[in-house]
Design an enzyme around this catalytic site. Structure first.
Site, mmCIF file in Angstrom:
data_model
loop_
_atom_site.group_PDB
_atom_site.id
_atom_site.type_symbol
_atom_site.label_atom_id
_atom_site.label_comp_id
_atom_site.label_asym_id
_atom_site.label_seq_id
_atom_site.Cartn_x
_atom_site.Cartn_y
_atom_site.Cartn_z
ATOM 1 N N THR A 133 0.816 -1.213 0.000
ATOM 2 C CA THR A 133 0.000 0.000 0.000
ATOM 3 C C THR A 133 0.855 1.271 0.000
ATOM 4 O OG1 THR A 133 -1.708 -1.295 1.115
ATOM 5 C CG2 THR A 133 -2.002 1.074 1.119
ATOM 6 N N VAL A 264 -0.012 -16.294 -1.176
ATOM 7 C CA VAL A 264 -0.077 -17.276 -0.094
ATOM 8 C C VAL A 264 -1.538 -17.573 0.210
ATOM 9 C CG1 VAL A 264 0.476 -17.699 2.335
ATOM 10 C CG2 VAL A 264 2.152 -16.585 0.835
ATOM 11 N N HIS A 539 -6.263 3.851 6.867
ATOM 12 C CA HIS A 539 -5.301 3.590 7.939
ATOM 13 C C HIS A 539 -5.724 2.377 8.766
ATOM 14 C CE1 HIS A 539 -4.279 8.186 7.938
ATOM 15 N NE2 HIS A 539 -3.811 7.552 6.881
#
Ligand SMILES: Cc1cc2nc3c(=O)[nH]c(=O)nc-3n(C[C@H](O)[C@H](O)[C@H](O)COP(=O)(O)OP(=O)(O)OC[C@H]3O[C@@H](n4cnc5c(N)ncnc54)[C@H](O)[C@@H]3O)c2cc1C
Ligand SMILES: *[C@@H]1O[C@H](CO)[C@@H](O)[C@H](O)[C@H]1NC(C)=O
Ligand SMILES: *[C@@H]1O[C@H](CO)[C@@H](O)[C@H](O)[C@H]1NC(C)=O
Ligand SMILES: *[C@@H]1O[C@H](CO)[C@@H](O)[C@H](O)[C@H]1NC(C)=O
Ligand SMILES: *[C@@H]1O[C@H](CO)[C@@H](O)[C@H](O)[C@H]1NC(C)=O
Length: 606
Positions: A133, A264, A539
């Site tokens: 990000t 994954v 956030h």
């Protein structure tokens, strides 16, 4: 010359290059990031000492620091591919949310928020590329304040008090702000570049002057005192984005192997509940890779929670209903906090002082960027300055409002990018913003700092390729809305101060369609408007909460080891027990640095 023409096209937001549209140009741009970051490693060995999952802000730091021990072999697995070089250009920041470099998540349809977004769903962008990000973000570098970490320590997190985390904030940063070059709060030798945006628009200066008029100091908000006004400190290297990949993954050591496009799907455990490796998918084939010491999960607040649950670590009843064998009953996915604000405050001005395509596309502006990495192109999508403020609602010494200043507004790019990235409906955009396209305006986003609304992440199914259910429950606690409303009033006061009056600053007052019955500018009007146009700051934190064994909500311990199993740590935004003031990225670098040190400690004598 072709390069120049392409970039020119991008900035003017209108033209086609070789028959490709704006977004095609971004997507098809082949040249990878400027710093030749090695990747696409084909693993020659099947066992490593450590496997790090996710190359975002935290994972890149962890992988780099672990590789400082030449005896260890480290594998870094990243689901996304390589980022391209256009990502360097700060002005293009929001464009990348509309590409395959974004996981493309959305919140569940909200009842109290995102009402102006398509299907009441705010998009929740997350980077899917080397650097995670940190390749999509606005690069604003804020540590949070002393009390944020004293609070973490009080919750039983030994080792995380302010004095204990500050050395890791410093260790991470390569601070280059001449005005603050004697400050003992900063370090110039780290990996993460921090500087001021090389160019400030006239209005950014006006914002600071307005703050002074209202009695606030100009501060280094990463120093002794957060409260006050400041230009943003950003993760740029001389005007170009400094992503986690650039900061930590160029100059790789030979014992670090980076594999991109490797997703994954599960952490592998033996019968003693020890993590011994991971399963991943690359080019549609499943593979397994083993490690002898630890798996470090750094897939971010959303995907780390998801991977833990897929691997059997999560709320028992939830896992059972999906048919996932339970390894450890744990509160994974809870404690989801996000900073949310209001993006609908635009102020029209009577001079050409804001960021509009016609100004950015001037050849001089472009040349200045291409030749010198200077000028308006270095502004991250308009964000230029901020203020941290304590409102009358503040419950402790910490600021409870951030005001983020931008020398542009939602309409400034003629609806091409930002509106789409934010998922705003045509109805709202066309009614409120279309009429002012092409006109100069600036904005302030007021953002609540200690939000009390708490959300949760769940799995939709046990299929690792399905997106999770993300419900932030925005404004489920009424205080959050009231604090943002207070921020709106403060922002309006700022706009009316003498420094802004010179520009004839005037609040844009076309009503939001869903709020038309309310008189413009009343408290109820603003409450309605905030619910329609919340600004997600992305956030998100907390879904693998850190806490001691006595904390029933804790997923990892203060050493970031997952409770109830061995050989597995989590190191990313998900471990934060509470959300710090400001923006999250610098905090996550700190977490990555500290995690690597704790891991080294564990294995020092073994
Ligand atoms: C638009 C936007 C603007 C922002 N602006 C700011 C800002 O100005 N300042 C600031 O401080 N913060 C900002 N942020 C937030 C900040 O960038 C993030 O909090 C931070 O980068 C998250 O770091 P992380 O290490 O926790 O996760 P990430 O950086 O998201 O890293 C997770 C990585 O794991 C990979 N991954 C996920 N699942 C798997 C899997 N199954 N297998 C393999 N790899 C996987 C992902 O692809 C990604 O690379 C912004 C965020 C956004 C979206
Ligand atoms: C700090 O910056 C000033 C100019 O801004 C310069 O003269 C001085 O040498 C710098 N000091 C250090 C320690 O870099
Ligand atoms: C740096 O420190 C010196 C003396 O220690 C001081 O005179 C100077 O003003 C300081 N510079 C800045 C930019 O603060
Ligand atoms: C805005 O200014 C008015 C008038 O000066 C004042 O009464 C009010 O408290 C201010 N609001 C905020 C949030 O600062
Ligand atoms: C802008 O508006 C202000 C305030 O009304 C005025 O003083 C100023 O002259 C105007 N400037 C221009 C260029 O119109």
């Amino acid at each position: 010359m072709m390069e120049l023409k392409k970039i020119m096209c991008l900035i003017s937001l209108t033209c086609m290059v070789e028959g490709q549209s704006f977004f095609d140009v971004i997507r098809n741009y082949r040249q990878t990031q400027s710093n030749n970051i090695p990747s696409n490693y084909k693993p020659e060995r099947t066992t490593y000492d450590f496997i790090v999952v996710g190359s975002g802000s935290a994972g890149s730091a962890v992988a780099n620091r672990l590789s400082e021990n030449p005896k260890w072999k480290i594998l870094l697995l990243e689901a996304g591919g390589m980022m391209n070089v256009l990502n360097d250009i700060p002005m293009l920041v929001s464009v990348f949310q509309l590409t395959e470099f974004n996981w493309g998540y959305k919140v569940e349809p909200q009842t109290n928020a995102c009402l102006g977004m398509i299907n009441r769903q705010c998009p929740w962008p997350r980077g899917k590329t080397l650097g995670g990000t940190s390749t999509l973000n606005y690069m604003i570098h804020t540590r949070g304040g002393k009390e944020d970490y004293e609070n973490w320590a009080k919750m039983g997190n030994k080792g995380w008090s302010w004095n204990e985390v500050l050395p890791y904030f410093k260790k991470s940063e390569r601070f280059d702000i001449p005005e603050l070059n004697n400050s003992t709060w900063h370090n110039r030798q780290g990996h993460v570049c921090v500087e001021y945006v090389p160019y400030h628009s006239p209005l950014a200066n006006v914002f600071l002057r307005a703050g002074e008029r209202l009695g606030y100091p100009i501060v280094d908000y990463n120093g002794a005192n957060q409260i006050g006004f400041s230009f943003i400190q950003v993760n740029m290297d001389k005007g170009a984005r400094c992503s986690a990949a650039k900061a930590y993954l160029r100059d790789q050591r030979p014992n670090l192997h980076v594999m991109t496009n490797a997703r994954v799907t599960k952490i592998l455990f033996d019968e003693n509940k020890r993590a011994y490796g991971v399963e991943y998918v690359r080019r549609k084939k499943f593979h397994q890779v083993r490690c002898s010491r630890e798996v470090v999960l750094s897939a971010g607040t959303i995907d780390s929670a998801k991977l833990l649950m897929l691997s059997g670590i999560g709320p028992k009843e939830h896992l059972e209903e999906l048919g996932i064998p339970v390894l450890k009953d744990s509160k994974v996915g809870y404690n989801l906090y996000e900073h949310v604000g209001f993006l609908g405050l635009s102020f029209l001005v009577n001079q050409s002082v804001t960021l509009l395509p016609r100004q950015l596309a001037r050849p001089g502006v472009l040349l200045d960027y291409v030749m010198n990495r200077k000028g308006p192109m270095t502004i991250p999508g308009g964000a230029e300055a901020l203020a941290f403020i304590r409102s009358k609602y503040a419950q402790d010494e910490r600021p409870d409002i951030e005001l983020l200043f931008a020398s542009g507004s939602l309409h400034s790019d003629n609806g091409l990018t930002l509106r789409r990235a934010l998922g705003i409906t045509d109805e709202l955009y066309n009614a409120v913003y279309k009429p002012i396209e092409g006109r100069d305006a600036w904005s302030i986003w007021p953002i609540v700092q200690n939000p009390r609304s708490v959300g949760r992440i769940k799995l939709k199914s046990k299929d690792p390729f399905q997106s999770p259910i993300i419900d932030p429950n925005f404004f489920s606690h009424p205080a959050d809305l009231e604090i943002i409303l207070e921020g709106v009033k403060l922002a309006i006061n700022i706009s009316q101060s003498e420094p802004f009056r010179k520009y004839g600053s005037r609040l844009h007052d076309i009503k939001i369609p869903g709020c038309r019955t309310l008189p413009f500018g009343t408290d109820d009007y603003w409450r309605c408007a905030i619910k329609h146009l919340p600004s997600m700051m992305n956030h998100e934190i907390g879904t693998a909460k850190m806490g001691p064994a006595s904390d029933v909500d804790a997923v990892v311990d203060p050493q970031l080891r997952v409770h109830g199993v061995t050989g597995l740590r989590v190191a990313d935004a998900s471990i934060m027990p509470a959300i710090p003031t400001g923006h999250s990225n610098a905090v996550i670098y700190m977490i990555g640095e500290k995690a690597a040190d704790m891991i080294k400690q564990t294995w020092r004598s073994r």
